[in-house]
Design an enzyme around this catalytic site. Structure first.
Site, mmCIF file in Angstrom:
data_model
loop_
_atom_site.group_PDB
_atom_site.id
_atom_site.type_symbol
_atom_site.label_atom_id
_atom_site.label_comp_id
_atom_site.label_asym_id
_atom_site.label_seq_id
_atom_site.Cartn_x
_atom_site.Cartn_y
_atom_site.Cartn_z
ATOM 1 N N CYS A 201 1.099 -1.347 0.490
ATOM 2 C CA CYS A 201 0.006 0.820 0.062
ATOM 3 C C CYS A 201 0.350 1.410 -0.153
ATOM 4 C CB CYS A 201 -1.000 -0.132 1.246
ATOM 5 S SG CYS A 201 -1.607 -1.584 2.047
ATOM 6 N N ASP B 84 -1.880 -3.843 7.973
ATOM 7 C CA ASP B 84 -3.169 -3.950 8.846
ATOM 8 C C ASP B 84 -3.089 -5.450 7.649
ATOM 9 O OD1 ASP B 84 -3.675 -2.091 9.793
ATOM 10 O OD2 ASP B 84 -5.752 -2.019 9.252
ATOM 11 N N CYS C 287 -2.486 3.188 3.684
ATOM 12 C CA CYS C 287 -2.542 2.013 4.239
ATOM 13 C C CYS C 287 -3.563 2.414 5.184
ATOM 14 C CB CYS C 287 -1.697 1.037 4.721
ATOM 15 S SG CYS C 287 -2.831 -0.523 5.259
ATOM 16 N N ASP C 288 -4.868 1.457 5.718
ATOM 17 C CA ASP C 288 -5.861 1.943 6.271
ATOM 18 C C ASP C 288 -5.570 3.161 7.634
ATOM 19 O OD1 ASP C 288 -6.402 -0.622 5.233
ATOM 20 O OD2 ASP C 288 -7.295 -1.833 6.871
ATOM 21 N N LYS C 289 -4.912 3.140 8.197
ATOM 22 C CA LYS C 289 -5.083 3.600 9.760
ATOM 23 C C LYS C 289 -4.081 4.828 8.903
ATOM 24 C CE LYS C 289 -7.297 0.637 11.393
ATOM 25 N NZ LYS C 289 -7.305 -0.499 9.974
ATOM 26 N N CYS D 144 -5.500 -2.937 -0.487
ATOM 27 C CA CYS D 144 -6.191 -4.019 -0.485
ATOM 28 C C CYS D 144 -7.517 -3.518 -1.883
ATOM 29 C CB CYS D 144 -6.705 -4.720 0.527
ATOM 30 S SG CYS D 144 -5.432 -5.130 1.069
ATOM 31 N N GLU E 268 -8.185 -6.370 14.377
ATOM 32 C CA GLU E 268 -9.728 -6.120 13.210
ATOM 33 C C GLU E 268 -8.819 -8.348 13.917
ATOM 34 O OE1 GLU E 268 -8.197 -4.845 9.539
ATOM 35 O OE2 GLU E 268 -8.612 -3.639 10.235
ATOM 36 N N SER F 178 -11.953 -6.147 9.522
ATOM 37 C CA SER F 178 -10.982 -5.471 8.679
ATOM 38 C C SER F 178 -12.805 -4.813 7.977
ATOM 39 C CB SER F 178 -10.277 -6.863 7.850
ATOM 40 O OG SER F 178 -9.774 -6.441 6.839
#
Length: 558
Positions: free
Chosen positions: A48, A80, A121-123, A193, A444, A470
């Site tokens: 990512c 993650d 990425c996610d966070k 993702c 998660e 997730s």
């Protein structure tokens, strides 16, 4: 507008400061211009983020060409996907706060006038946007872009398919060779993702809320358009120095309503709820679960996106991306069109200026014929979660599940039970002491939920946890249960065999145990010892609040 960078470079007393800048190749002309911090979360921890340093160079070009001086810096980002399923996942949500804090410190220390934030990425997406709201200097966010789908036997794959394949292998449904083939093809390149998981959800929200340029969310990481978007973001940020528009001018209550609308219309990750609450806290906007439910109930679910649906972000990009969705919502008065954005124009003006074809497609439904009449990010309340819990209903056919509790006090125990085939149809897996304080870090549970789906149990069991899921999770899975077990919430008192009912139609989650029995259990309960007593996780546990408030950290006095 006060120019903060002038505190650093003007006057004879700042000669040493100018000397240090000149050591980095700047001259007096560069120092006379306003400074724009160009922050990215690039690293080799995850696909990512691996390409973000290269994108930062394009953002710097945009800043320079628009007449300002860029200053690049980086911050952390946790993968993650790689942290999933083990102790490392406890660091994920904590990293959101560290990212926001570190960006704040860099900007304050060096007195940058504006900020470009690039995240993958996610966070790192909400963490970067939280810093922008906190600092309230002219800022533009830009996403690093989605990964392309892997292709195997004509089927598009994402990393979630690999997690689910692990469950299928454990159940004897596929061979080791088949698992390896999926592993080898699912993630072909750089990028986040591919489904409407948390990263793509937050990227979509960045457009809807007005902090990112229109059309910036969907072009893939490896697409040539991604560099163009990032260049334009740098230039747009420099222009904001002239208009004076700041994040809190953009992050109004109505803008958050737009974000919640898009979250529901695309079937986005439940993490979007957590992150929007945290962002609202930084923007000083009062937002709560009632607002999420009010908007969800009038928002149709339009986009057929993985994991609950059929398509990946690249597919949505091909038909016009998030502006395609926003336009459909705006045309039916489901969007606040007068919200100002980083372009200096309103959402309505942005969307009217974009030419979007109406191709033959089945990815985004018309508002008149949605996948679901109401949105998919559902808030539950009841005797098991008095302060609330969340569930994503995209791809979930049933609206009610009643079963017997199977209780686990940490995720690894639950995953082992799934891997060993010990979970039975009709059970409700309860995973507790994984909340913001109890984990700490609110892990998660994708490894466990995907294993259940891979074994064919996705529609036959449910899960309830004070941890998180997730964006790739699908099934009847309830997270963010509050109060969490560690602070004595009802989930701490559940026992094997208790009856639990989850009803998304009535927004209820109920534990069928009498008040007298619950009081007796409470008398026998005591909080467990903390899992960490030193370091970042211990600090986080001491400062973090409830998931129902976004799991934000607040300073304590005394």
């Amino acid at each position: 507008m006060e120019i903060s960078s002038r505190n650093v470079v003007e006057g004879t007393a700042r000669s040493p400061h100018r000397a240090m800048y000149k050591a980095m190749g700047l001259d007096d002309d560069d120092l006379a211009k306003q400074f724009v911090g160009v922050c990215h979360t690039g690293n080799e921890a995850t696909p990512c983020n691996i390409h973000l340093p290269r994108l930062a160079l394009k953002a710097k070009e945009g800043v320079t060409d628009a007449g300002a001086t860029p200053r690049e810096f980086s911050t952390i980002a946790v993968s993650d996907g790689i942290a999933m399923g083990h102790e490392g996942m406890k660091s994920s949500l904590v990293s959101r706060e560290v990212i926001a804090d570190s960006i704040e410190l860099m900007v304050r220390a060096h007195q940058y006038d504006a900020l470009v934030g690039i995240a993958g990425c996610d966070k790192s997406l909400p963490g970067t946007m939280m810093a922008m709201a906190r600092l309230n200097i002219p800022s533009v966010f830009v996403y690093g872009g989605t990964i392309m789908p892997g292709m195997l036997d004509g089927r598009e794959l994402t990393v979630v398919d690999v997690y689910e394949a692990v469950g299928a292998y454990d159940a004897g449904k596929i061979s080791l060779e088949a698992l390896k083939n999926i592993e080898n093809t699912a993630c072909p390149s750089a990028g986040s993702c591919g489904g409407m998981f948390t990263a793509n959800t937050m990227a979509s929200i960045s457009e809807a809320i007005g902090l990112a340029l229109p059309g910036s969310a969907s072009p893939p990481a490896e697409d040539d358009r991604r560099e163009k978007v990032v260049y334009e973001t740098g230039a747009a940020c420099a222009r904001l120095l002239e208009t004076g528009i700041r994040p809190r001018d953009i992050l109004t209550f109505e803008a958050f309503e737009n974000a919640i609308t898009v979250l529901n219309s695309v079937g986005g990750s439940t993490n979007g709820i957590l992150h929007l609450l945290a962002l609202a806290n930084e923007a000083r906007i009062g937002l709560d679960y009632d607002d999420f439910e009010r908007i969800r109930k009038k928002t149709p679910h339009l986009a057929d996106m993985k994991p609950g649906g059929s398509y990946v972000m690249n597919s949505l990009d091909k038909i016009g991306g998030i502006p395609f969705v926003l336009r459909r919502l705006l045309e039916k008065n489901l969007l606040n069109g007068e919200c100002i954005t980083v372009t200096g124009k309103t959402q309505r003006e942005n969307l009217e200026s974009i030419t979007i074809a109406e191709p033959e497609q089945s990815i985004v439904r018309p508002v008149e014929n949605p996948i679901h009449q109401t949105g998919t990010a559902v808030i539950l309340r009841g005797s098991l979660a008095p302060d609330g819990a969340v569930i994503k209903t995209a791809g979930v056919e049933m609206t009610e599940f009643e079963g017997t509790a199977r209780v686990f006090d940490r995720e690894e125990l639950a995953f082992d039970a799934v891997a060993k085939g010990e979970i039975e149809e009709g059970q409700v897996m309860v995973i507790r002491y994984e909340g913001p304080k109890g984990g700490p870090g609110m892990r998660e549970m994708l490894a466990t939920t995907a294993a259940l789906v891979g074994q064919g149990l996705g529609k036959k069991v449910a899960m309830v946890t004070d941890g998180r899921f997730s964006g790739g999770t699908r099934g009847f899975m309830v997270g963010h249960v509050a109060p969490e077990a560690y602070v004595g919430g009802p989930i701490a008192l559940v026992m094997d065999g208790d009856r639990i009912t989850i009803n998304t139609g009535t927004n209820a989650i109920s534990l069928h145990v009498s008040a007298e029995e619950m009081e007796a259990r409470r008398g026998r309960w005591s909080p467990p010892k903390p899992n960490y007593t030193t370091g970042a996780l211990a600090k986080y546990a001491a400062l973090v609040g409830s998931a129902a408030g976004g799991a934000v950290t607040s300073p304590v006095s005394g």
